[in-house]
Design a protein around this motif. Structure first.
Motif, mmCIF file in Angstrom:
data_model
loop_
_atom_site.group_PDB
_atom_site.id
_atom_site.type_symbol
_atom_site.label_atom_id
_atom_site.label_comp_id
_atom_site.label_asym_id
_atom_site.label_seq_id
_atom_site.Cartn_x
_atom_site.Cartn_y
_atom_site.Cartn_z
ATOM 1 N N UNK A 150 1.008 -1.227 0.325
ATOM 2 C CA UNK A 150 -0.066 -0.333 -0.291
ATOM 3 C C UNK A 150 0.807 0.768 -0.479
ATOM 4 N N UNK A 151 0.038 2.752 -0.820
ATOM 5 C CA UNK A 151 0.856 3.262 -0.283
ATOM 6 C C UNK A 151 0.160 4.262 0.950
ATOM 7 N N UNK A 152 1.075 5.899 0.952
ATOM 8 C CA UNK A 152 0.706 5.990 2.592
ATOM 9 C C UNK A 152 1.379 8.102 1.604
ATOM 10 N N UNK A 153 0.447 8.823 2.183
ATOM 11 C CA UNK A 153 0.791 10.389 1.891
ATOM 12 C C UNK A 153 1.990 11.044 2.966
ATOM 13 N N UNK A 154 3.094 11.610 2.518
ATOM 14 C CA UNK A 154 4.034 11.580 2.863
ATOM 15 C C UNK A 154 3.972 13.652 2.460
ATOM 16 N N UNK A 155 4.184 13.719 4.088
ATOM 17 C CA UNK A 155 4.000 16.069 4.114
ATOM 18 C C UNK A 155 5.540 16.285 4.779
ATOM 19 N N UNK A 156 5.706 16.885 4.265
ATOM 20 C CA UNK A 156 7.097 18.265 4.463
ATOM 21 C C UNK A 156 6.594 19.323 4.229
ATOM 22 N N UNK A 157 7.338 20.217 4.482
ATOM 23 C CA UNK A 157 7.337 21.489 5.211
ATOM 24 C C UNK A 157 6.959 21.530 3.726
ATOM 25 N N UNK A 158 8.076 21.537 2.653
ATOM 26 C CA UNK A 158 7.165 22.545 1.190
ATOM 27 C C UNK A 158 6.324 21.810 0.066
ATOM 28 N N UNK A 159 6.056 20.409 1.172
ATOM 29 C CA UNK A 159 5.121 19.915 -0.310
ATOM 30 C C UNK A 159 4.630 18.504 0.328
ATOM 31 N N UNK A 160 4.014 17.465 -0.637
ATOM 32 C CA UNK A 160 3.472 16.371 0.010
ATOM 33 C C UNK A 160 3.109 14.910 -1.456
ATOM 34 N N UNK A 161 3.608 14.711 -1.224
ATOM 35 C CA UNK A 161 4.108 13.361 -1.545
ATOM 36 C C UNK A 161 2.425 11.951 -1.554
ATOM 37 N N UNK A 162 1.962 11.344 -2.648
ATOM 38 C CA UNK A 162 0.761 10.568 -2.769
ATOM 39 C C UNK A 162 1.185 8.987 -2.775
ATOM 40 N N UNK A 163 1.769 8.420 -2.179
ATOM 41 C CA UNK A 163 3.086 7.209 -2.833
ATOM 42 C C UNK A 163 2.244 5.941 -2.752
ATOM 43 N N UNK A 164 1.671 5.921 -4.604
ATOM 44 C CA UNK A 164 0.928 4.402 -4.895
ATOM 45 C C UNK A 164 1.427 3.148 -4.120
ATOM 46 N N UNK A 165 2.479 2.401 -3.742
ATOM 47 C CA UNK A 165 3.268 1.298 -2.884
ATOM 48 C C UNK A 165 4.900 2.121 -2.134
ATOM 49 N N UNK A 166 5.034 1.214 -1.351
ATOM 50 C CA UNK A 166 6.100 1.076 -0.403
ATOM 51 C C UNK A 166 5.920 1.181 0.493
ATOM 52 N N UNK A 167 4.900 0.686 1.899
ATOM 53 C CA UNK A 167 4.914 0.747 2.702
ATOM 54 C C UNK A 167 4.442 -0.806 3.100
ATOM 55 N N UNK A 168 6.000 -1.228 4.148
ATOM 56 C CA UNK A 168 5.720 -2.117 4.522
ATOM 57 C C UNK A 168 5.987 -2.847 5.631
ATOM 58 N N UNK A 169 6.427 -3.676 6.589
ATOM 59 C CA UNK A 169 6.853 -4.447 7.885
ATOM 60 C C UNK A 169 7.902 -4.815 7.071
ATOM 61 N N UNK A 170 9.120 -4.153 7.934
ATOM 62 C CA UNK A 170 9.939 -5.140 7.328
ATOM 63 C C UNK A 170 10.676 -6.940 8.048
#
Length: 196
Positions: free
Chosen positions: A105-125
């Motif tokens: 699954x993806x998540x939304x990444x929120x930084x001080x200058x912008x936002x990224x909506x990941x389509x994939x990349x979330x894992x339990x290692x």
């Protein structure tokens, strides 16, 4: 039996809290064009570091603030969380080897200058051990082998399905997440012994 175990070669533990590995493209969206990570502290694995930069990760249910980015930048962004974190965020993150991001699954990444909506990349290692080829020879294991380890202390357990990762670029260390560490009462720099 305990004395016999104590005489065996030991592998130090490193506990991984939730964190983000970021691509250069996403770093610049989150922090601004040309931005580079700044080092807070070196990690045990050579060349890797915890950066001063943190972001918010947001799932369908909730979010976590101040999630640290680990450096250096990677080719693809990846978020590593625990199963407990996945319930909080509202995502079904699979247990996978780092870098294996297909069907995640993806998540939304929120930084001080912008936002990224990941389509994939979330894992339990997947819990794993880093070691050099020389150390792998000493332990009698090879890259990608699955082994068991035994812990010590008040909540002594045997952990199975531990992936061995071998490279000249590694330093001997086993990585577990916060859920696993708490369940076994492990702390950073505790150690385990390996069972084939």
């Amino acid at each position: 039996m305990q004395k016999e175990l104590l005489s065996q070669p030991k592998i130090p533990i490193g506990i991984s809290n939730k964190h983000v590995h970021i691509s250069k493209e996403h770093l610049e969206i989150l922090f601004g064009e040309g931005y580079e990570l700044t080092k807070k502290v070196d990690l045990v694995q050579p060349g890797q570091f915890a950066s001063n930069e943190t972001i918010t990760i947001r799932g369908p249910k909730r979010e976590f603030e101040n999630v640290r980015i680990l450096g250096p930048v990677r080719g693809e962004s990846q978020v590593e969380i625990s199963l407990t974190d996945s319930f909080h965020l509202g995502v079904k993150a699979p247990i996978k080897e780092s870098g294996d991001l297909e069907v995640t699954p993806g998540l939304e990444l929120i930084g001080p200058k912008g936002t990224v909506k990941l389509e994939k990349g979330t894992i339990v290692a997947l819990r794993h051990i880093h070691m050099t080829p020389k150390q792998a020879d000493e332990f009698g294991v090879k890259d990608k082998e699955i082994v068991q380890v035994e812990t010590f202390g008040e909540r002594k357990v045997i952990l199975g399905d531990v992936l061995v990762r071998v490279s000249e670029q590694y330093e001997l260390e086993m990585h577990v997440d916060t859920d696993e560490a708490n369940a076994c009462a492990l702390k950073n720099k505790d150690y385990v012994v390996l069972h084939k």
